[in-house]
Scaffold this motif. Structure first.
Motif, PDB file in Angstrom:
ATOM      1  N   ALA A  12      46.201  33.975  60.844  1.00  0.00           N
ATOM      2  CA  ALA A  12      45.894  35.239  60.177  1.00  0.00           C
ATOM      3  C   ALA A  12      47.093  35.754  59.408  1.00  0.00           C
ATOM      4  CB  ALA A  12      45.460  36.276  61.210  1.00  0.00           C
ATOM      5  N   THR A  13      46.810  36.387  58.279  1.00  0.00           N
ATOM      6  CA  THR A  13      47.846  37.113  57.576  1.00  0.00           C
ATOM      7  C   THR A  13      47.966  38.492  58.218  1.00  0.00           C
ATOM      8  OG1 THR A  13      46.208  37.945  56.019  1.00  0.00           O
ATOM      9  CG2 THR A  13      47.357  35.935  55.406  1.00  0.00           C
ATOM     10  N   ARG A 131      51.322  37.065  47.960  1.00  0.00           N
ATOM     11  CA  ARG A 131      52.675  36.924  47.415  1.00  0.00           C
ATOM     12  C   ARG A 131      52.670  37.006  45.896  1.00  0.00           C
ATOM     13  NH1 ARG A 131      52.587  32.736  51.304  1.00  0.00           N
ATOM     14  NH2 ARG A 131      52.362  31.150  49.658  1.00  0.00           N
ATOM     15  N   LEU A 132      51.665  36.374  45.272  1.00  0.00           N
ATOM     16  CA  LEU A 132      51.601  36.367  43.813  1.00  0.00           C
ATOM     17  C   LEU A 132      51.482  37.767  43.247  1.00  0.00           C
ATOM     18  CD1 LEU A 132      49.622  33.859  41.663  1.00  0.00           C
ATOM     19  CD2 LEU A 132      49.399  36.289  41.202  1.00  0.00           C
ATOM     20  N   ASP A 133      50.791  38.652  43.968  1.00  0.00           N
ATOM     21  CA  ASP A 133      50.590  40.016  43.464  1.00  0.00           C
ATOM     22  C   ASP A 133      51.902  40.773  43.295  1.00  0.00           C
ATOM     23  OD1 ASP A 133      48.750  42.214  42.734  1.00  0.00           O
ATOM     24  OD2 ASP A 133      49.568  43.157  44.535  1.00  0.00           O
ATOM     25  N   GLY A 137      56.585  38.937  36.602  1.00  0.00           N
ATOM     26  CA  GLY A 137      56.371  38.023  35.498  1.00  0.00           C
ATOM     27  C   GLY A 137      55.059  37.280  35.538  1.00  0.00           C
ATOM     28  N   ASP A 138      54.380  37.238  36.692  1.00  0.00           N
ATOM     29  CA  ASP A 138      53.091  36.570  36.735  1.00  0.00           C
ATOM     30  C   ASP A 138      52.037  37.496  36.127  1.00  0.00           C
ATOM     31  OD1 ASP A 138      51.698  34.065  38.405  1.00  0.00           O
ATOM     32  OD2 ASP A 138      50.360  35.764  38.041  1.00  0.00           O
ATOM     33  N   HIS A 143      47.682  43.237  39.745  1.00  0.00           N
ATOM     34  CA  HIS A 143      46.257  43.361  39.425  1.00  0.00           C
ATOM     35  C   HIS A 143      45.348  42.892  40.562  1.00  0.00           C
ATOM     36  CE1 HIS A 143      46.961  44.430  35.223  1.00  0.00           C
ATOM     37  NE2 HIS A 143      47.853  43.454  35.169  1.00  0.00           N
ATOM     38  N   LEU A 144      45.914  42.402  41.661  1.00  0.00           N
ATOM     39  CA  LEU A 144      45.115  41.867  42.765  1.00  0.00           C
ATOM     40  C   LEU A 144      45.041  42.888  43.889  1.00  0.00           C
ATOM     41  CD1 LEU A 144      46.644  38.270  42.891  1.00  0.00           C
ATOM     42  CD2 LEU A 144      44.560  39.014  41.725  1.00  0.00           C
ATOM     43  N   ASP A 145      43.861  43.344  44.189  1.00  0.00           N
ATOM     44  CA  ASP A 145      43.669  44.267  45.317  1.00  0.00           C
ATOM     45  C   ASP A 145      43.493  43.416  46.572  1.00  0.00           C
ATOM     46  OD1 ASP A 145      43.046  46.200  47.138  1.00  0.00           O
ATOM     47  OD2 ASP A 145      41.574  47.220  45.872  1.00  0.00           O
ATOM     48  N   VAL A 146      44.620  42.987  47.146  1.00  0.00           N
ATOM     49  CA  VAL A 146      44.588  42.026  48.255  1.00  0.00           C
ATOM     50  C   VAL A 146      44.230  42.676  49.586  1.00  0.00           C
ATOM     51  CG1 VAL A 146      46.104  40.344  47.168  1.00  0.00           C
ATOM     52  CG2 VAL A 146      47.102  42.231  48.484  1.00  0.00           C
TER      53      VAL A 146
END
Length: 293
Positions: A12-13, A131-133, A137-138, A143-146
């Motif tokens: 799990a995260t 992590r990407l959120d 620079g990405d 923009h990601l509602d994680v």
């Protein structure tokens, strides 16, 4: 087939602290952008991923969008499901679809039993998107509602989706859509989450009884959309009978569970039912369409 699709509990995260408040679902239809990347390319299980996202003027649209992890079936690929996934992105969701290493079309070593490992791949992708959120620079960063994630999938991807709903899972995963699939060992054992099942009544590959058995094992609000007289997935093709109901029902469901859109929850039964094409049922009837816990 079901004997091979044994689930395993994911790592799990870290769970966010409680349900995020409801917020308005987009009132517009977006253009759709697409990108691809490979997660952990040097690992024993590299995972090519296709992402569809809301776009304006060629860039990611402003705002944060809930995330849907979409899992393909045996001998399939993410792009073969674009008729549905791209329309979800147009409705205001980021859809990330992995191509699983040993069940995708063209796999060097095809192994249907590897489905048991795919729920963990789905969780690995969720952790990557978290992590990407925050990665400067990405294009998708910010923009990601994680905190609002759903899992969905067709056939073996439906079993993969069910396998992500185990005890100990992260609170990020708030809803699931199982299309022409069923449950796995240990699935639906964790905290209740809204689940939508979609199945053809004449499916000879995964009989509707398999999907119904999973539906009746759920512990939270659940719904079952039946495609009358249809097989294993022709209703996922735009323009064919039932596609309109599948699209409208899944969009309503994702808006209800991930945005907290109560109007979408109320629309679900009417959008799902079409005489001679579909039937729709819920359990328990007094919970489905209410504000998700």
């Amino acid at each position: 087939m079901t004997a091979l699709l044994v689930g395993c509990a994911p790592t799990a995260t870290a769970a966010p602290g409680g349900p995020p408040p409801a917020r308005p679902a987009p009132g517009t239809t977006y253009a759709v952008g697409m990108r691809t990347f490979t997660l952990d390319p040097a690992s024993a299980r590299p995972l090519p991923v296709t992402v569809w996202y809301p776009s304006v003027g060629g860039a990611v649209a402003a705002g944060r969008f809930p995330v849907v992890i979409y899992s393909h079936g045996l001998h399939s690929l993410p792009e073969l499901h674009a008729g549905l996934t791209a329309r979800w992105a147009a409705a205001g969701f980021v859809v990330a679809a992995p191509a699983y290493p040993h069940t995708r079309r063209g796999a060097t070593r095809f192994d249907r039993a590897d489905v048991r490992h795919q729920p963990a791949d789905g969780w690995r992708l969720i952790r990557h998107l978290v992590r990407l959120d925050t990665r400067g620079g990405d294009p998708l960063a910010g923009h990601l509602d994680v905190a609002r994630v759903a899992a969905a999938g067709h056939s073996a991807g439906g079993f993969t989706t069910a396998g992500m709903f185990t005890s100990g899972r992260s609170g990020r995963l708030r809803a699931g859509i199982v299309i022409a699939g069923g449950g796995t060992a240990g699935s639906f054992a964790g905290p209740p989450a809204p689940l939508l099942f979609v199945h053809g009544t004449a499916d000879r590959i995964v009989p509707a009884t398999v999907g119904r058995a999973a539906y009746h094992r759920t512990t939270g609000p659940a719904a079952f959309l039946s495609l009358l007289g249809q097989g294993h997935g022709e209703y996922l093709n735009p323009g064919l009978p039932g596609f309109g109901q599948v699209l409208a029902t899944t969009v309503d469901f994702l808006r209800w569970t991930l945005y907290g859109d109560q109007a979408a929850g109320r629309r679900l039964p009417g959008d799902a039912r079409h005489p001679g094409v579909t039937t729709f049922e819920t359990r328990p009837a007094d919970q489905f369409g209410r504000a998700p816990a």
